[in-house]
Structure formats: C-alpha cells, structure tokens
Design an enzyme around this catalytic site. Structure first.
Site, PDB file in Angstrom:
ATOM      1  N   TYR A 153      26.682  89.941  40.601  1.00 45.89           N
ATOM      2  CA  TYR A 153      26.499  89.378  39.257  1.00 45.89           C
ATOM      3  C   TYR A 153      27.124  87.984  39.181  1.00 45.89           C
ATOM      4  O   TYR A 153      28.320  87.817  39.378  1.00 45.89           O
ATOM      5  CB  TYR A 153      27.143  90.299  38.229  1.00 45.89           C
ATOM      6  CG  TYR A 153      26.810  90.019  36.774  1.00 45.89           C
ATOM      7  CD1 TYR A 153      26.364  88.790  36.319  1.00 45.89           C
ATOM      8  CD2 TYR A 153      26.952  91.040  35.840  1.00 45.89           C
ATOM      9  CE1 TYR A 153      26.069  88.567  34.996  1.00 45.89           C
ATOM     10  CE2 TYR A 153      26.665  90.833  34.498  1.00 45.89           C
ATOM     11  CZ  TYR A 153      26.218  89.589  34.082  1.00 45.89           C
ATOM     12  OH  TYR A 153      25.927  89.385  32.755  1.00 45.89           O
ATOM     13  N   TYR A 194      17.450  82.747  37.943  1.00 49.80           N
ATOM     14  CA  TYR A 194      16.291  83.640  37.743  1.00 49.80           C
ATOM     15  C   TYR A 194      16.188  84.079  36.283  1.00 49.80           C
ATOM     16  O   TYR A 194      15.256  83.705  35.569  1.00 49.80           O
ATOM     17  CB  TYR A 194      16.425  84.810  38.721  1.00 49.80           C
ATOM     18  CG  TYR A 194      15.827  86.141  38.357  1.00 49.80           C
ATOM     19  CD1 TYR A 194      14.452  86.336  38.256  1.00 49.80           C
ATOM     20  CD2 TYR A 194      16.664  87.244  38.184  1.00 49.80           C
ATOM     21  CE1 TYR A 194      13.936  87.595  37.960  1.00 49.80           C
ATOM     22  CE2 TYR A 194      16.154  88.495  37.899  1.00 49.80           C
ATOM     23  CZ  TYR A 194      14.784  88.667  37.783  1.00 49.80           C
ATOM     24  OH  TYR A 194      14.290  89.904  37.487  1.00 49.80           O
TER      25      TYR A 194
END
Lengths: 383, 139
Positions: free
Chosen positions: A282, A330
């Site tokens: 993450y 993204y």
C-alpha cells in the site's frame, strides 16, 4: 481447519465516475468478482466491508441490503485502508471454521467526485470531540502525518527525497503498462523533486491519487475453489496488528505494525522473504512503502532508501512491486487495500499482460490504514 | 467588522469528561498533564485511565513546558479552511521533558528554521474566549 482460496477479483469503473454512487461501484465490483469466480450473489453468505456510510456506521448491513443478500457472517472492522487485507484473514478464519462458505469482500468510494472532481482538503468540522481534539486544532492532515514520519526517518537514517522519489518513478513505470491506471506518463526523479512541496519533506508526486473506485474479492474453501472457473489462489499466511490510532501516539515513527503482521504472515506460511516473487505494498505515500519494506524485513531498519534505489522495484528490477501502478499512479479511492489483493491474484494467475511478472508463484500484500496505524499482511500462492 | 469578514476558525476542541480540566487550565495559561499515582507514569493526551496500567488513579501536574522537537513538517496546504490564512505553518511532535509526546505547532520563528532536536517551550494561543491552544516556540 479448511484451507482457503481467493476465487474471484474485480474492479468497478475507476477514475472519475460522477454518475455512479459508491454503493453502485461496490456492488458492480462484487458482480464482477463473482462472475470471475463463476459464482452468483446467491452463493454469498459472508460479507466484509467498511464502505463509508453517512454517519459512518452499519457498513456491512448497508451493502448487504443494497445487494439483496442475507449473510450469516458479517464484518465491518474499521481499520482504514488496511481493512480489506485484514478481511482476507478474517474471511479465511470464518470459512475455515465453517461459519460461512462464500465470503465477499467489497469496497466502493466516490472520493474524487465527492470533491467536485478535484483533490484537496475536505475537512470542514468546526469542533472536535474525542481524542482527535489533540491533533486537528493544530492542522493535522493525512499528508502532514506521513510527512512527520518521513522527516524523522531522514533524520535518523539519512534517507533522501531522491530515494523516496525512486518509488514514485518506478511505480509510474508499472502504471504505464496498465491501461486502467489514471496516471501513465513517465516521470523522472527530478519531476518528483520539482513538484511542489505539500508538507515537507513530501512533494505532490510523493502522494497518492484521489479517485473514485470499487473493488471486490471472493473467497471460499480450497476444496470448493478447485471446482470453480479459474485456478485458485491459496492464502498461505496472514497477520494483522495496529499500534496506535493517532500519529502523535505512534510508538516509533520509523516502524509500522507491519513488523508484527508481516512476521506473523511469514511464520504462518512457512515461507521467507526470498520466496516472494511479487509484492503489493500500500503506497499512500512514498514514505509508506519505505517504512513498510523495512518493517516487513525485506531490508534492515534504515536501509529502505538504499533498497529502492536504482529503480529496483520497477519493471525489470529484481523486486517487482506495485505492479498495477499503485495508489501513486493507478487508483486511490481513499482506501486502497483491496486493490493490492486484486493485483496479487491477477499476477499469480498470469493475467497481467505486459506487466506480468514472469512465473510469479508467491505474492505478498500489505495494507496500511489510519495514519500508519494498522497493517494487514497476506501471502498468497498458486494452488 | 462584521462576522462575515472574519476568516474561518480552525477546528477547535470540544472539552469532554477526560479533557475538561486540561482545556480549563490552558485557558488560564497553565500547561498540565496527567500522572498515574499507581505506576508513576505520565501520559498525554488526557484519559480517564492510565494507558500504562489502566488505573483510574490519575492526578494533574503542572508540566515544565519544556521539550524538544521529535519531528516536524512545514505545511504549505491548508487542511481546512480555518488554516487558509496560516500557511506555511509548522506541524510538529514535541517530546515533553516529562516523557510523553504531543502534537502541536512551532510558532514565533521562521518555519524553515525548525529542526528535529530543537529545544522548545510552551506558549499559549488564545484562539477564542473559550479555547486556548498550547503551542511551542524556540526556547
């Protein structure tokens, strides 16, 4: 205890999706993940979500009602962006113990459309009740909190902004290989260094995107998984932990709870760092990745800057990481954890086209939530 | 001046059971923190129990107001409309002489001059008639 596998994954429409609610994004991602598995919504008997409801409560009841299902196992554990990685562990326990057979983890957020299509601050609270009244009056923000960690890491270990920029540049290279990624134009270390400082030492390009998105993951027993549409991806080990809620209470600004959750995941899988073919970490900020890599033990404490140097995590590097382009390039709908799981499953199935990591057999996902507060680590492998 | 012309306020604390004494003292420009009379540890932020041993035997003590910067960040973007006229400001964690760490702002200096390890001392920002925020300045 039954072994457990991930059998379906999907995103919803992602990016800027002003015409769909976050509930629809979550439900459409769920439909996609069930189709991916060859299952129907009628098969789902366990639900796991912390979609942000008005009032902040009752997430799993709201989503189950929205999709017309009556689960016999339910979990709205609220850990921020790590929740969805932690749900993989929770779902696996529920399936292993026979509490449910088909677990649906889902999320949806209209984080960018809620702000009128632009990023920037959203807080308009005027008075603060509870312990956060010892942070918010001083101007805390998510980026400000992570900046405190970055500054301390630089002070203790000599880590540089250039080293943090390596992560942003490498992640953008992966994004350029993913047609779904929001930001695909190549960037350089100078581009990151010359982007404006938001909260020193973090620049704009050290920060994740703000987008709309939904995602979903479906799990069942390995035994049942073997009869479904696609090759199962088995959960080999997992761990979860949290060390604090507020950054001012973080015991050590340079180490996250991944030191605990990662150790548990490796121990329970019987695997070691050298076994990991692809890592999905993450990346709310570049510093999040650096702290996580150290905390997981991929390198020693203070060595993260050297570890990521020379584009080691980029396509062609020897540590493929955040291969869909990450939260940095993204998508990032406020909570990203579920997208680490979706990408790891696709990599292990060999579905990733130009960004496929050759012969990826074992993947690690690490979600971080709150303000470096909570982590979930899972290790996945081909059946 | 009409109210509409005043810049918006930052978010302000609403004192509650655990914290009312702290904010009441701050309003009088006193900086107090809790000490556990069972285990002897100081803690920050104020709680109804000790975060070291879960005892309820807490007492308030006048803190020295001295500490050092543990980390900081110069913030160039306002996280809330109430900070729009305050950027750049220094968000900081200060380790108090008594041991606990707290979030604060470093004020009364050039934001770019703040460094980790810098000695600081408490100062009081009377934000409204009801609320005073303890902040820190170079010692």
């Amino acid at each position: 205890m039954r072994d457990v596998a991930i059998v379906g994954v999907a995103e919803s429409d992602i990016g800027v999706v002003p015409d769909k609610s976050k509930f629809q994004l979550s439900a459409e991602a769920s439909r996609g993940a069930l189709e991916d598995a060859g299952l129907s919504i009628r098969d789902v008997d366990g639900i796991f979500t912390n979609i942000i409801t008005e009032g902040g409560q009752f997430s799993s009841m709201m989503m189950a009602e929205y999709m017309g299902i009556t689960p016999r196992y339910t979990d709205s554990t609220s850990l921020g962006g790590s929740s969805f990685v932690v749900y993989v562990e929770h779902a696996a326990m529920a399936i292993a113990a026979g509490m449910c057979d088909v677990a649906l983890i889902c999320h949806g957020s209209t984080n960018i459309s809620d702000r009128g299509g632009k990023g920037g601050p959203v807080s308009h609270v005027s008075d603060v009740f509870g312990p956060t009244q010892f942070e918010e009056p001083y101007g805390i923000s998510t980026v400000g909190a992570y900046a405190l960690a970055a500054q301390r890491h630089m002070h203790e270990y000599g880590t540089t902004s250039e080293q943090l920029a390596e992560i942003a540049v490498a992640t953008r290279k992966w994004a350029s290989l993913n047609p779904k990624a929001r930001m695909r134009d190549p960037i350089t270390i100078d581009d990151v260094m010359n982007s404006r400082v938001i909260a020193s030492p973090l620049h704009l390009l050290d920060c994740c995107l703000v987008t709309d998105a939904g995602g979903a993951v479906v799990l069942t027993s390995l035994e049942r998984a073997r009869d479904l549409k696609k090759a199962p991806v088995q959960l080999l080990g997992s761990g979860e932990a949290h060390t604090h809620r507020m950054i001012s209470q973080m015991p050590d600004l340079t180490q996250t709870a991944a030191a605990i959750s990662g150790k548990l995941a490796f121990e329970r899988s019987g695997l070691s760092h050298g076994d990991i073919d692809v890592a999905e970490i993450y990346d709310s900020f570049t510093i999040t990745v650096l702290l996580t890599l150290e905390s997981l033990g991929f390198c020693g404490k203070g060595e993260g800057g050297d570890f990521v140097s020379n584009q080691r995590t980029a396509p062609g590097g020897d540590f493929p990481m955040n291969t869909q382009g990450g939260a940095l390039s993204y998508t990032h709908p406020g909570m990203f954890g579920i997208f680490t799981v979706i990408e790891a499953v696709r990599q292990l199935r060999g579905e990733c086209g130009p960004r496929q990591v050759g012969d990826a057999r074992v993947a690690l996902c690490n979600g971080t939530g709150g303000t470096l507060s909570s982590t979930g680590t899972i290790i996945l492998g081909r059946d | 001046m009409t109210a509409a012309k005043l810049p918006p306020l930052p978010p302000l604390p609403r004192p509650y059971q655990d914290t009312a004494a702290y904010w009441a003292a701050a309003r009088k420009h006193r900086f107090i923190i809790q000490k556990c009379t069972d285990c002897g540890e100081f803690q920050f932020y104020p709680r109804g129990v000790c975060s070291h041993c879960l005892s309820s035997a807490l007492e308030w003590q006048e803190a020295s107001g001295r500490g050092e910067v543990y980390s900081y960040s110069v913030n160039y973007r306002a996280p809330h409309p109430g900070f729009a006229d305050k950027t750049p400001f220094v968000l900081a964690l200060v380790t108090l002489e008594e041991g606990p760490r707290m979030m604060t702002n470093i004020v009364d200096c050039d934001p770019e001059s703040v460094q980790i390890g810098m000695a600081v001392t408490v100062t009081f920002d009377d934000v409204t008639e009801e609320i005073t925020l303890p902040k820190f300045r170079p010692a």
